[in-house]
Every structure is written in C-alpha cells, then in structure tokens.
Design a protein around this motif. Structure first.
Motif, PDB file in Angstrom:
ATOM      1  N   SER A   1       4.527  14.372  -9.598  1.00 58.63           N
ATOM      2  CA  SER A   1       5.291  14.248 -10.850  1.00 58.63           C
ATOM      3  C   SER A   1       6.706  13.764 -10.588  1.00 58.63           C
ATOM      4  CB  SER A   1       5.328  15.584 -11.583  1.00 58.63           C
ATOM      5  OG  SER A   1       4.034  15.934 -11.996  1.00 58.63           O
TER       6      SER A   1
ATOM      7  N   VAL B   1       1.053  18.692  -7.579  1.00 56.75           N
ATOM      8  CA  VAL B   1       1.429  18.259  -8.931  1.00 56.75           C
ATOM      9  C   VAL B   1       2.932  18.023  -9.010  1.00 56.75           C
ATOM     10  CG1 VAL B   1       1.596  18.998 -11.348  1.00 56.75           C
ATOM     11  CG2 VAL B   1      -0.532  19.340 -10.079  1.00 56.75           C
ATOM     12  N   ASP B   2       3.710  18.959  -8.475  1.00 55.95           N
ATOM     13  CA  ASP B   2       5.170  18.829  -8.526  1.00 55.95           C
ATOM     14  C   ASP B   2       5.668  17.603  -7.769  1.00 55.95           C
ATOM     15  OD1 ASP B   2       5.294  21.097 -10.090  1.00 55.95           O
ATOM     16  OD2 ASP B   2       5.980  22.414  -8.472  1.00 55.95           O
TER      17      ASP B   2
ATOM     18  N   ASN C   1      -3.446  21.951 -14.596  1.00 58.54           N
ATOM     19  CA  ASN C   1      -3.951  22.473 -13.327  1.00 58.54           C
ATOM     20  C   ASN C   1      -5.427  22.848 -13.332  1.00 58.54           C
ATOM     21  OD1 ASN C   1      -3.819  24.715 -14.872  1.00 58.54           O
ATOM     22  ND2 ASN C   1      -2.398  25.851 -13.585  1.00 58.54           N
TER      23      ASN C   1
ATOM     24  N   LYS D   1      -0.172  23.399  -7.208  1.00 55.77           N
ATOM     25  CA  LYS D   1       1.113  23.169  -7.874  1.00 55.77           C
ATOM     26  C   LYS D   1       2.052  22.308  -7.047  1.00 55.77           C
ATOM     27  CE  LYS D   1       4.965  25.624 -10.086  1.00 55.77           C
ATOM     28  NZ  LYS D   1       5.601  24.403 -10.379  1.00 55.77           N
TER      29      LYS D   1
ATOM     30  N   ASP E   1      -4.297  18.695 -11.037  1.00 54.78           N
ATOM     31  CA  ASP E   1      -4.595  19.247  -9.709  1.00 54.78           C
ATOM     32  C   ASP E   1      -4.289  20.733  -9.747  1.00 54.78           C
ATOM     33  OD1 ASP E   1      -4.460  19.902  -6.809  1.00 54.78           O
ATOM     34  OD2 ASP E   1      -4.566  17.726  -6.580  1.00 54.78           O
TER      35      ASP E   1
ATOM     36  N   ASP F   1      -7.910  15.561  -9.623  1.00 57.76           N
ATOM     37  CA  ASP F   1      -8.468  16.232  -8.450  1.00 57.76           C
ATOM     38  C   ASP F   1      -9.944  16.517  -8.725  1.00 57.76           C
ATOM     39  OD1 ASP F   1      -8.705  17.599  -6.026  1.00 57.76           O
ATOM     40  OD2 ASP F   1      -7.839  19.452  -6.804  1.00 57.76           O
TER      41      ASP F   1
ATOM     42  N   VAL G   1      -1.473  14.074 -14.677  1.00 56.18           N
ATOM     43  CA  VAL G   1      -1.733  14.528 -13.311  1.00 56.18           C
ATOM     44  C   VAL G   1      -2.452  15.869 -13.391  1.00 56.18           C
ATOM     45  CG1 VAL G   1      -0.718  15.175 -11.089  1.00 56.18           C
ATOM     46  CG2 VAL G   1       0.329  13.348 -12.461  1.00 56.18           C
TER      47      VAL G   1
ATOM     48  N   ASN H   1       1.387  17.254 -16.865  1.00 47.83           N
ATOM     49  CA  ASN H   1       0.793  18.023 -15.767  1.00 47.83           C
ATOM     50  C   ASN H   1      -0.156  19.088 -16.289  1.00 47.83           C
ATOM     51  OD1 ASN H   1       2.423  16.697 -13.856  1.00 47.83           O
ATOM     52  ND2 ASN H   1       4.087  18.123 -14.241  1.00 47.83           N
TER      53      ASN H   1
END
Length: 127
Positions: free
Chosen positions: A22, A18-19, A36, A15, A12, A55, A10, A34
């Motif tokens: 996930s 993503v959280d 970012n 956050k 992105d 993303d 993932v 994960n």
C-alpha cells in the motif's frame, strides 16, 4: 497512463505485506483499498477497483474461489487480477481460476509495479 485515477484493491492476510504494498502504491500515485480476507474482497469489489492484487491463501474464501467468482460476474469479470502467493503452484492456480497474472512471494517491487502497469494497460486497451 494517469495512475492518480487508478484504484487497486490489495487483499492479503499478512498485514506487513498489505502495509508495504500500500505504501509503495500510494507513493506511485495509486489509490489503494486494503482487505485481509476473501469475504472482504467480495464486499470491497463493489467500489469497482481498476485492479486486484490477491493472495491465494486467506481466511474465509481463498483467493482461487474469490477469483473464480469475480470472473463469473458480469460487473467484475474485466477487472484484472494478479495473484500474489508463496504457493508452489501459483502459476497453475492463476491459469485455472482466470487470474490475469501472478507473482511469487517474496517478490521484487519493480516486478510488481511492471505487472500492474501491463495489466492496467491491457485492461484499458480492451475497453
């Protein structure tokens, strides 16, 4: 399909997104990695995830550049990529960069899970 053995990357820069993704994917039995930013995707892809949620607008390399690079490399070209974006032209960008599917933000989690399921099944059928 046994989702317990599937790993999803993932990527992105938000956050919270993503959280939440996930947590939902973990509850569905997937292993989740994960990151970012686009540069981190290019590092994390070495783990050979089964699918990438990407993303489009991220710092460093954007999702379009990352997708094009992954689709050009023999070791990663068959990993399904689903774009997640609020971009108005996400469909065009997905098609032009070689992404396997896309979903506009904000998205419905059931629609996301369906797209993941179908991309993983297509990928498995092709191998």
């Amino acid at each position: 399909m046994d989702t317990k053995q599937k790993t999803i990357l993932v990527a992105d820069d938000d956050k919270a997104i993503v959280d939440s993704i996930s947590a939902i994917l973990n509850m569905s039995g997937y292993e989740v990695l994960n990151v970012n930013d686009g540069t981190s995707v290019l590092q994390a892809i070495k783990a050979q995830p089964d699918l990438v949620l990407l993303d489009i607008q991220m710092p460093g390399h954007d999702g379009v550049a990352v997708c094009k690079q992954l689709k050009r490399q023999a070791s990663t070209k068959d990993i399904p990529i689903i774009f997640l974006s609020a971009s108005m032209d996400v469909a065009r960008k997905a098609q032009e960069s070689g992404a396997d599917d896309y979903l506009e933000k904000p998205f419905d989690i059931d629609a996301l899970k369906d797209k993941i399921f179908h991309c993983l099944n297509r990928s498995r059928a092709a191998s």
